[in-house]
Design an enzyme around this catalytic site. Sequence first.
Site, PDB file in Angstrom:
ATOM      1  CG  HIS A 197      -0.321   0.264   2.515  1.00  0.00           C
ATOM      2  ND1 HIS A 197       0.254  -0.730   3.270  1.00  0.00           N
ATOM      3  CD2 HIS A 197      -0.147   1.406   3.206  1.00  0.00           C
ATOM      4  CE1 HIS A 197       0.738  -0.206   4.380  1.00  0.00           C
ATOM      5  NE2 HIS A 197       0.513   1.087   4.366  1.00  0.00           N
ATOM      6  CE  LYS A 201       1.518   5.315   3.207  1.00  0.00           C
ATOM      7  NZ  LYS A 201       0.222   5.753   3.766  1.00  0.00           N
ATOM      8  CG  ASP A 254       5.761  -5.779   9.747  1.00  0.00           C
ATOM      9  OD1 ASP A 254       4.810  -6.302   9.135  1.00  0.00           O
ATOM     10  OD2 ASP A 254       5.639  -4.768  10.459  1.00  0.00           O
ATOM     11  CG  HIS A 259       6.099  -0.622   3.944  1.00  0.00           C
ATOM     12  ND1 HIS A 259       5.233  -1.101   2.992  1.00  0.00           N
ATOM     13  CD2 HIS A 259       5.430  -0.713   5.114  1.00  0.00           C
ATOM     14  CE1 HIS A 259       4.098  -1.463   3.561  1.00  0.00           C
ATOM     15  NE2 HIS A 259       4.195  -1.241   4.845  1.00  0.00           N
ATOM     16  CE  LYS A 359       5.425  -3.511  14.847  1.00  0.00           C
ATOM     17  NZ  LYS A 359       4.374  -2.631  14.300  1.00  0.00           N
ATOM     18  CE  LYS A 364       1.364   5.897  10.584  1.00  0.00           C
ATOM     19  NZ  LYS A 364      -0.059   5.504  10.555  1.00  0.00           N
TER      20      LYS A 364
END
Length: 509
Positions: A197, A201, A254, A259, A359, A364
Site C-alpha cells: 500500500h 501513497k 515486516d 516498504h 516500533k 510516526k
Amino acid sequence: MVSLIDNPLRVGLQQDRIPEPQILIIFGASGDLTQRKLVPALYQMKQERRLPPELTIVGVARRDWSHEFFREHLREGIDGYGGGIGNEAVWQDFARGLFYCSGNIDQPESYHRLKAFLSELDESRGTRGNRVFYLSVAPRFFGEATQQLGDAGMLADPSKQRLVIEKPFGKDLATARVLNRVVQKVCREEQIYRIDHYLGKETVQNLMVFRFANAIFEPLWNRQFVDHIQITVSETVGLEGRAGYYETAGALRDMVQNHLMQLFSLTAMEAPNSLDADSIRNEKVKVLQVTRLADLDDLSLCASRGQYAPGWMKGEAVPGYRSEEGASDESTTPTYAALKLVVDNWRWKGVPFYLRTGKRMPKKVSEISIHFKEVPFMMFQSAAKQLNHNVLALRIQPNEGISMRFEVKTPGNSLRTRSVAMDFRYDAAFGKPSTEAYGRLLVDCMLGDQTLFTRGDEVEASWRLLTPVLEVWDAPAPPDAIPLYEAGTWGPVEAELLLNRDRRRWRRL
C-alpha cells in the site's frame, strides 16, 4: 474489459478512468484489513465516482455470516475508520453490491460454491465475468488459495481474472521463489498484483514526477553532489495484538523488505524509457541487482537491530516487547532495524543509503532525505561555526510534502548565517486530502495497471539483498544478543554508531 497489454498506464499524470464492471472477491473478509482499510477506501472511490455502478464486492471467510450482517459490519468500518457514510443514497447503492459467501481456504467445494455464486452475480449485476481475487489472509495460505483458485478454473482467463496478494510475499528468498512458482503455474505474471500500500501513497508516486519532470533536481541526483541518503519509516505503535505474526517476522520482514525497499528503489533507480509498467519495474529491478550491504564481512558495520523495552509514549507508560500479549519473554525478534546499503553503479558509487524502521518511536514518520555534499570551500568561517548540509526531504507521511533546507544570511549589519526551509504541503497546495492508498491501488488493479505493483523478480531481488542479515538474525541466540531501546526513543545506540562511524548522524525528525 480493458486490455492488460494495451492499457495506457497512469502514474498520476493522466486523467482518471473508470474500470469496467467487475466483482472484487476478498478472501479473509472478516478480518480488520477489509473493514478498516479496503472497503472504506473503495467507498471513498464510490463517493468520488471513480467506480463502475456495477462494482460488486464478495467477502469470503469461514464465519457463517449473512449478506445483511456483512453489510452492517462494513458500514461500521466506514463510519469508524473511513470518512463516514455521508449521503445515504450513495451508501444504499454501494450496499446493494455487497455480498458474503462462507468458505474454507483448503476445501475445494468452497471454491466450486463460490464459482457458481459469482456466475449468478454476473447475471444479476452485469459484471461480465470480470474478477479480482484479493488474498487478505495469513501469508501461509497464499499458495493454497492460489492453487485452489487455479484448480477451480477461476484464473484461466488473463483478460478477465486477476489476483492480488498482500505482503509479505514469502519470508525469505527460498519461500518467495516457491510462492512465485506456485502462483505463476496457475496464472500469468500480468494477472498477478503483489500489493504494497505504500506505493499507492500520493507522495511516493510523486517521487518520479519530482525527479524526472524538473530540470533542476535530476542533474544533482548522483554521487557528484549527494553525500548520502536516509530513508526512515517509524511507527509509534507496538504489537497491537499481532504477536502471532510478528514473532516470526520482525522489522526486517515486516517493513524493510517491502516498504523501505520500494522507497529505496524509486529513489535510486534510473529514468525509465516510458511510463509503462514494465519499463518502470525494469529500472527498479536493475538497481536492486547492483545493491548490497556495505560490509558483508562484518554485518555489525552495516546492519543494526533492536527491540523496544518499557518506556513512555505521550506521557503514558508502555510495556516492553517481551511483556506484550503473545510475545515470548525471551524473544530476540527485532522491532527495529537499520541498514547501510551501497549501490555499485555509475550514478551512486560511494554514496551510502541508510535505512531505518522501528516500533515505539517518538513519531510516526515516513521520509526520504537527500543530504547534499558540503560546499568545496568554506568562506563564511566568521559568519557561522559550521554550515549545515543542504537537505531535500520528501515526506511520505504525515504532512505529505517536500521541503528543502538551505543557508541564508540573517537580518542585520553583521554577516551571520542560519538554515531555513522552503516547504510544499499537499493539503495546502491542492486544498483536499490525498486519495487513500488502497483505493488507488484497487482501482489500478481493476484497470489492469501494474505500475504500482511488485513483479516477481523484484521480490526475489529484494529478498536476495537481505539474505545475509536474515541468516544471522534468525539464528538461535540468548535474549541479551539483541540490543534494547527504551520505548519513545529513536532506537538503540548501535544504530547511531552505524552513521557516527562515517561522521554522519540520523536526521532529527
